[in-house]
Write a protein that holds these residues in place. Structure first.
Motif, PDB file in Angstrom:
ATOM      1  N   THR A 233      -2.097   7.493   4.736  1.00  0.00           N
ATOM      2  CA  THR A 233      -2.050   8.401   3.846  1.00  0.00           C
ATOM      3  C   THR A 233      -0.461   8.811   3.730  1.00  0.00           C
ATOM      4  OG1 THR A 233      -3.951   9.457   4.686  1.00  0.00           O
ATOM      5  CG2 THR A 233      -2.380  10.981   3.499  1.00  0.00           C
TER       6      THR A 233
ATOM      7  N   ALA B 158       0.828  -1.304  -0.106  1.00  0.00           N
ATOM      8  CA  ALA B 158      -0.003   0.032   0.011  1.00  0.00           C
ATOM      9  C   ALA B 158       0.980   1.206  -0.099  1.00  0.00           C
ATOM     10  CB  ALA B 158      -0.854  -0.156   1.179  1.00  0.00           C
TER      11      ALA B 158
ATOM     12  N   LYS C  82       1.748   6.938  -6.626  1.00  0.00           N
ATOM     13  CA  LYS C  82       0.455   7.671  -6.904  1.00  0.00           C
ATOM     14  C   LYS C  82       0.662   9.317  -6.660  1.00  0.00           C
ATOM     15  CE  LYS C  82      -4.555   7.874  -6.373  1.00  0.00           C
ATOM     16  NZ  LYS C  82      -5.895   7.212  -5.768  1.00  0.00           N
TER      17      LYS C  82
ATOM     18  N   GLU D 174       2.647   1.759  -3.464  1.00  0.00           N
ATOM     19  CA  GLU D 174       1.683   2.335  -4.494  1.00  0.00           C
ATOM     20  C   GLU D 174       1.405   3.969  -4.092  1.00  0.00           C
ATOM     21  OE1 GLU D 174      -1.832  -0.084  -3.987  1.00  0.00           O
ATOM     22  OE2 GLU D 174      -0.835  -1.929  -4.971  1.00  0.00           O
ATOM     23  N   LEU D 175       1.277   4.141  -2.884  1.00  0.00           N
ATOM     24  CA  LEU D 175       0.662   5.499  -2.447  1.00  0.00           C
ATOM     25  C   LEU D 175       1.859   6.623  -2.760  1.00  0.00           C
ATOM     26  CD1 LEU D 175      -1.367   4.836   0.817  1.00  0.00           C
ATOM     27  CD2 LEU D 175      -2.212   5.561  -1.333  1.00  0.00           C
TER      28      LEU D 175
ATOM     29  N   ILE E 118      -6.797  -0.176   4.214  1.00  0.00           N
ATOM     30  CA  ILE E 118      -6.451  -1.479   4.203  1.00  0.00           C
ATOM     31  C   ILE E 118      -7.577  -2.191   4.979  1.00  0.00           C
ATOM     32  CG2 ILE E 118      -4.682  -3.619   4.510  1.00  0.00           C
ATOM     33  CD1 ILE E 118      -2.798  -1.176   4.230  1.00  0.00           C
TER      34      ILE E 118
ATOM     35  N   LYS F  41      -5.882   2.970   7.697  1.00  0.00           N
ATOM     36  CA  LYS F  41      -5.870   4.243   6.691  1.00  0.00           C
ATOM     37  C   LYS F  41      -4.399   4.619   6.760  1.00  0.00           C
ATOM     38  CE  LYS F  41      -7.847   8.393   5.417  1.00  0.00           C
ATOM     39  NZ  LYS F  41      -8.657   9.761   5.425  1.00  0.00           N
TER      40      LYS F  41
ATOM     41  N   ALA G  46      -2.065  11.124  -0.962  1.00  0.00           N
ATOM     42  CA  ALA G  46      -3.035   9.996  -1.505  1.00  0.00           C
ATOM     43  C   ALA G  46      -3.136   9.107  -0.428  1.00  0.00           C
ATOM     44  CB  ALA G  46      -2.395   9.305  -2.483  1.00  0.00           C
ATOM     45  N   SER G  47      -4.364   8.580  -0.353  1.00  0.00           N
ATOM     46  CA  SER G  47      -4.670   7.703   0.834  1.00  0.00           C
ATOM     47  C   SER G  47      -5.215   6.100   0.500  1.00  0.00           C
ATOM     48  CB  SER G  47      -5.540   8.305   1.901  1.00  0.00           C
ATOM     49  OG  SER G  47      -5.209   9.554   2.449  1.00  0.00           O
ATOM     50  N   LYS G  48      -5.067   5.400   1.295  1.00  0.00           N
ATOM     51  CA  LYS G  48      -5.696   3.931   1.099  1.00  0.00           C
ATOM     52  C   LYS G  48      -6.195   3.359   2.271  1.00  0.00           C
ATOM     53  CE  LYS G  48      -5.129  -0.399  -1.314  1.00  0.00           C
ATOM     54  NZ  LYS G  48      -4.059  -1.158  -1.947  1.00  0.00           N
TER      55      LYS G  48
END
Length: 281
Positions: free
Chosen positions: A142, A12, A19, A15-16, A281, A140, A277-279
């Protein structure tokens, strides 16, 4: 209890950071476009058009939107019902930063020792990691890469409780005035008010991750954000320092309770590519 493997965190973060460095948040892109449409200075309007073209080119060519791909700042909200398996959280994050900056061909700008010899770590680690424990069974993450052209313009002042609204607004506006063209305006200004010395600075950094169209939920601070934006844009610094009424895109204020004897105020300056950018999991 939900188990999350460290490898998921690494992937994650990888990728962040890629991105965030290549694709700006849409709210920021839209804000630059609106500023261009409202700008009355021809040079400023032209520069804002160039910034839009640069953003589009980065996305189309799959390259960083700025050559300074920043120091990796990671905010992580970790659910208290999460059990991380397969390794430590901190190592998982730094592995993700290392992989992201290496495989993503992002510039590596971190030196291992800050003063003595300043030798590059060659993978942009270690990251700056801020964690908080929250309810739930998710994480989360960021990623907010921070370039130092803008970071170097940031300031913190320990006001006394006798400070007025005008004192604080004057300090923040003066920060931007002193910075001039150095942070690649139009800027995003994050302000942290309250907490203690270090927490006010964290609040200011977190403020840069807020949507630029979202105002503070407290009307007092929402009005203060607008007043600051108006005063900053009246400085006539303009895009890239060439004049105009678009010196700042927005001002975001975050607050926290503080000690009866203090009033910390931190200003974290973000450039026109204030990235995050955030994701979950």
């Amino acid at each position: 209890m939900r188990e999350i493997h460290a490898n998921e965190i690494t992937q994650a973060v990888k990728e962040l950071v890629i991105k965030a460095n290549k694709i700006l948040p849409q709210d920021l892109v839209d804000c630059i476009g609106c500023s261009k449409n409202n700008e009355t200075n021809d040079t400023a309007k032209s520069i804002l058009s160039d910034l839009e073209a640069n953003i589009d080119a980065a996305k189309e060519l799959d390259i960083p939107v700025c050559q300074d791909t920043g120091m990796a700042v990671i905010f992580a909200e970790i659910g208290q019902d999460v059990h991380i398996t397969g390794g430590s959280f901190e190592k998982a994050v730094n592995d993700g930063v290392s992989q992201g900056y290496t495989e993503g061909l992002l510039r590596k700008s971190v030196v291992a020792d800050p003063f003595k010899n300043r030798i590059n770590t060659n993978d942009n680690t270690p990251a700056i990691i801020h964690t908080s424990i929250v309810d739930g069974d998710k994480i989360k993450i960021t990623a907010a890469p921070k370039g130092f052209g803008s970071e170097n313009m940031s300031r913190l002042k320990m006001f006394t409780p006798s400070a007025t609204r005008e004192d604080i607004i004057g300090f923040i506006v003066d920060c931007v005035k002193t910075a001039g063209s150095n942070p690649c305006p139009p800027v995003v200004i994050g302000v942290g008010i309250g907490g203690d010395f270090e927490y006010s600075a964290i609040l200011a950094k977190k403020a840069l991750c807020r949507n630029v169209s979202d105002r503070n939920s407290d009307a007092f601070y929402a009005d203060m954000e607008q007043e600051l934006l108006d005063k900053i844009n009246a400085l006539d610094i303009g895009p890239q320092g060439f004049g105009g009424k678009t010196t700042a895109l927005c001002v975001n204020i975050e607050t926290y309770p503080t000690h009866i004897a203090g009033l910390p105020v931190a200003v974290n300056v973000g450039c026109h590519v204030t990235r995050h950018a955030s994701k979950i999991i």
